[in-house]
Scaffold this active site. Structure first.
Site, PDB file in Angstrom:
ATOM      1  CB  ALA A 375      53.487  14.262  22.202  1.00 26.09           C
ATOM      2  CB  CYS A 499      53.354  27.549  16.164  1.00 23.15           C
ATOM      3  SG  CYS A 499      54.733  26.530  15.659  1.00 23.15           S
TER       4      CYS A 499
HETATM    5  C1  LIG Z   1      54.927  21.572  16.875  1.00 17.93           C
HETATM    6  S1  LIG Z   1      55.906  20.296  17.414  1.00 17.93           S
HETATM    7  C2  LIG Z   1      54.951  19.592  18.682  1.00 17.93           C
HETATM    8  C3  LIG Z   1      54.991  20.351  19.976  1.00 17.93           C
HETATM    9  C4  LIG Z   1      54.284  19.613  21.106  1.00 17.93           C
HETATM   10  N1  LIG Z   1      52.920  19.300  20.765  1.00 17.93           N
HETATM   11  C5  LIG Z   1      54.303  20.394  22.386  1.00 17.93           C
HETATM   12  O1  LIG Z   1      53.330  21.042  22.733  1.00 17.93           O
HETATM   13  O2  LIG Z   1      55.313  20.357  23.094  1.00 17.93           O
HETATM   14  C6  LIG Z   1      55.700  19.161  16.108  1.00 17.93           C
HETATM   15  C7  LIG Z   1      56.292  17.801  16.383  1.00 17.93           C
HETATM   16  O3  LIG Z   1      55.918  16.942  15.305  1.00 17.93           O
HETATM   17  C8  LIG Z   1      56.884  15.942  15.211  1.00 17.93           C
HETATM   18  N2  LIG Z   1      56.681  15.255  13.919  1.00 17.93           N
HETATM   19  C9  LIG Z   1      57.094  15.615  12.685  1.00 17.93           C
HETATM   20  N3  LIG Z   1      56.670  14.734  11.758  1.00 17.93           N
HETATM   21  C10 LIG Z   1      55.953  13.800  12.416  1.00 17.93           C
HETATM   22  C11 LIG Z   1      55.247  12.630  12.025  1.00 17.93           C
HETATM   23  N4  LIG Z   1      55.206  12.247  10.752  1.00 17.93           N
HETATM   24  N5  LIG Z   1      54.655  11.902  12.975  1.00 17.93           N
HETATM   25  C12 LIG Z   1      54.709  12.266  14.273  1.00 17.93           C
HETATM   26  N6  LIG Z   1      55.361  13.359  14.705  1.00 17.93           N
HETATM   27  C13 LIG Z   1      55.961  14.112  13.790  1.00 17.93           C
HETATM   28  C14 LIG Z   1      58.192  16.694  15.371  1.00 17.93           C
HETATM   29  O4  LIG Z   1      59.219  15.832  15.787  1.00 17.93           O
HETATM   30  C15 LIG Z   1      57.799  17.732  16.431  1.00 17.93           C
HETATM   31  O5  LIG Z   1      58.194  17.297  17.706  1.00 17.93           O
END
Ligand SMILES: C[S@@+](CC[C@H](N)C(=O)[O-])C[C@H]1O[C@@H](n2cnc3c(N)ncnc32)[C@H](O)[C@@H]1O
Length: 653
Positions: A375, A499
């Site tokens: 998130a 993205c």
């Molecule tokens: C594309 S960003 C999310 C952007 C967010 N949904 C927004 O709209 O602001 C992907 C996110 O996935 C998180 N992430 C990476 N691996 C993860 C995991 N195994 N479980 C949960 N979150 C994870 C990262 O820290 C990052 O914040």
């Protein structure tokens, strides 16, 4: 950083405007190409008389005016004199029309605005010049009707007043410069017969591709890219005898690397997604920032009221397009967009237009229980909250603790009171909690859709990324599916988004989920824009329903590259009650992937020696921070202890 990124570009036009302008450009490009080909065939020097050009310009302007009056009724009425436009396309050899130039000059001021979404320092500038007078004005002079939302005409009227000043800045010198460049380009095409555009066989490169001081001649390279694209699109007629298609493609990819600054691996991967000419458009689009867009926080205001308040502060804006009722595109602003009273009080959030799409597809309903698996920093969570009118409950999770700080900050600022923030590896779900009505998985990805925002992607991505990242995405998606309640009255929905524009991270991931979880199916996303997902790609075939997923490209929609797929869970699966956490899932997935030959033995392994060095350094720094002289401590022993502890924890898990 690519050449065009260095020459910082202004903000491009709105989505509708962009598409119309694109069609016009394509038509003009076709006319131009045939003109150049004819001139080459006749091998005559084309003399461009500047007075003729003036006439041509005038007629071009008339043509545009005709085009504008031809806009179908169902499209928003766009006044081209009032809008800003994308910078001149690298491969557009002629200026589109006078209006375009006018728009460009208006947009010079926008170069200071950056669309780096939520974490943008420029927008966080505290230098807020607003004063009470401005606020008074809002009340004294209401500019919009009392309707629920404003009409496009209303917005344009106000913008017209604000933009009048800019519209006077038609840059005649620039026009002349462009005409000269056009003339030069035609000349270049003439003296370099298309048949000889590749370096002579056996030679590394054409000596002409370098300037006198040995640097790459970017004008030459640009022209060669254009010529190779033409050859590839009409290979039989235009290729040099004895030269293969792959020779042309190899040269084109080399030129793309030189001109735009990609590593060869990524350049080729991206090139393979498109036809040669579309690939160039994609690379070009990555050189410019997407428009600055904001999302109205409907928990606190309406778009009409927000627009009115911002216009009164000297912000030029317009609704993003008919597909969103909450988005506004900012053309320029006399105040920092990330520091207005409306921003600080949470009435809007800076958010890329494409980020609206997964939430719209998720279609959250009031009083539901929703999980946003990844998130941070909360752009989508806060939109979900607004759509639910602060009812029900959202679990906003992110594995990165540091990033949950900005998530919490946004949730507070936007007054979302139905949200719980948690910090798990999302592969732990449903072990932690399951039975959600809807889940959004906005997955961590390679970022190949947002190169315009983060140029480092051009050089940072390697083949390993496109194994490791999809591997994680697949595990996360299966966890999302297993955490949804298939009995949910209106829900049972999972939206997967990235993205990225890569097939490995998109179609291949959702196809994998369909195979592993036959209790879900893909359904219509409900999104009115977007290209259909691929059902086959370079020899791989996906389930035919993968077509229901949606792809977004910067060169097509003027939004970040994005992917959205919507699943419906219609039956339970044995995994729903699984108590397997992230560690077990990773183990199972690794074994499975090894069996399927998807990953090699060294997959996701660390270089132990390299790792040790880094850890030693970090122990040293940590001792220093505590005021202990590292030379007095046996760091090797400390490291061994740490490793043993780690092994024990793994065993316990
Ligand atoms: C594309 S960003 C999310 C952007 C967010 N949904 C927004 O709209 O602001 C992907 C996110 O996935 C998180 N992430 C990476 N691996 C993860 C995991 N195994 N479980 C949960 N979150 C994870 C990262 O820290 C990052 O914040």
């Amino acid at each position: 950083m690519g050449r065009r990124a260095k020459n910082k570009q202004g903000a491009p036009p709105s989505l509708d405007e962009f598409q119309e302008s694109k069609q016009r450009k394509e038509e003009k490009k076709r006319q131009r190409d045939s003109k150049i080909s004819n001139s080459k065939l006749q091998n005559k020097k084309v003399k461009i008389d500047s007075s003729n050009n003036k006439d041509k310009k005038k007629s071009k302007k008339n043509k545009v005016e005709e085009d504008i009056t031809d806009i179908p009724d169902d499209l928003p009425q766009v006044d081209y004199d009032e809008l800003s436009a994308a910078r001149k396309s690298l491969f557009d050899n002629e200026s589109d029309d006078d209006n375009e130039e006018e728009k460009e000059s208006k947009l010079e001021t926008l170069d200071d605005l950056d669309n780096d979404d939520l974490d943008n320092d420029e927008f966080d500038d505290d230098d807020d010049d607003d004063d009470d007078d401005d606020d008074d004005e809002i009340h004294e002079k209401p500019m919009f009707s009392d309707d629920e939302d404003f009409s496009d005409e209303e917005i344009e009227k106000v913008n017209a007043a604000n933009m009048e000043e800019y519209s006077k800045q038609l840059d005649l010198e620039k026009e002349q410069e462009e005409l000269e460049a056009e003339e030069e380009l035609i000349g270049l095409n003439q003296v370099q017969p298309r048949a000889k555009i590749l370096p002579p066989q056996g030679e590394d490169d054409d000596p002409a591709s370098q300037t006198k001081d040995g640097a790459k001649d970017l004008t030459f390279i640009r022209t060669r890219m254009l010529e190779i694209v033409k050859v590839l699109e009409n290979f039989k007629e235009l290729s040099e005898e004895g030269r293969s298609r792959s020779e042309y493609i190899d040269q084109l990819i080399k030129d793309i690397c030189d001109y735009f600054g990609y590593n060869p691996f990524l350049a080729e991967k991206l090139f393979n997604l498109f036809s040669p000419s579309e690939a160039i458009e994609f690379f070009e689009a990555n050189e410019i920032h997407r428009p600055v867009t904001i999302r109205t926080n409907t928990l606190l205001t309406t778009r009409r009221n927000l627009a009115q308040a911002l216009v009164n502060r000297g912000v030029n804006l317009q609704p993003i397009g008919p597909w969103t009722k909450v988005g506004l595109q900012i053309f320029d602003s006399q105040v920092p967009i990330g520091a207005t009273p409306e921003y600080l009080s949470g009435q809007y959030i800076l958010q890329a237009a494409s980020s609206f799409l997964p939430v719209m597809a998720l279609d959250p309903q009031e009083n539901e229980r929703i999980l946003d698996m990844a998130a941070a920093p909360g752009g989508k969570t806060t939109y979900i909250s607004a759509m639910m009118k602060n009812t029900g409950c959202i679990f906003a999770n992110d594995a990165n603790k540091a990033r949950t700080k900005s998530l919490i900050a946004n949730i507070h600022r936007l007054n979302c009171t139905n949200t719980i923030v948690c910090n798990y590896d999302a592969r732990e779900f449903p072990k932690i909690i399951g039975g959600f009505d809807r889940i959004l998985l906005d997955a961590p990805c390679s970022g190949t859709g947002v190169i315009g925002k983060d140029q480092s992607v051009k050089t940072n991505r390697s083949p390993k990324d496109f194994i490791d990242i999809p591997h994680l995405q697949k595990q996360l998606l299966l966890s999302a599916i297993d955490s949804v309640d298939h009995m949910s009255t209106n829900g049972g929905i999972i939206v997967y988004s990235t993205c990225s524009v890569m097939v490995e991270e998109n179609e291949a991931v959702i196809d994998y989920a369909l195979r592993k979880r036959p209790n879900v199916k893909l359904v219509e996303s409900g999104l009115t824009i977007g290209k259909d997902g691929f059902t086959s790609f370079r020899g791989k075939t996906f389930d035919s329903s993968v077509k229901l997923s949606k792809r977004y490209y910067p060169h097509v929609y003027n939004v970040d590259g994005f992917f959205v797929a919507k699943f419906k869970k219609f039956a339970p699966s044995p995994f729903d009650k699984s108590k397997a956490g992230a560690f077990e899932k990773e183990k199972m997935a690794r074994e499975e992937a090894l069996k399927e030959g998807l990953i090699s033995d060294d997959f996701a392994k660390f270089d132990d020696e390299e790792d040790k060095k880094i850890m030693k350094e970090s122990i040293k720094h940590s001792l220093e921070r505590k005021g202990i002289d590292p030379r007095t401590v046996n760091i090797d022993k400390k490291l061994t202890n740490l490793e043993e502890k780690d092994e024990e924890e793994k065993k316990l898990k």
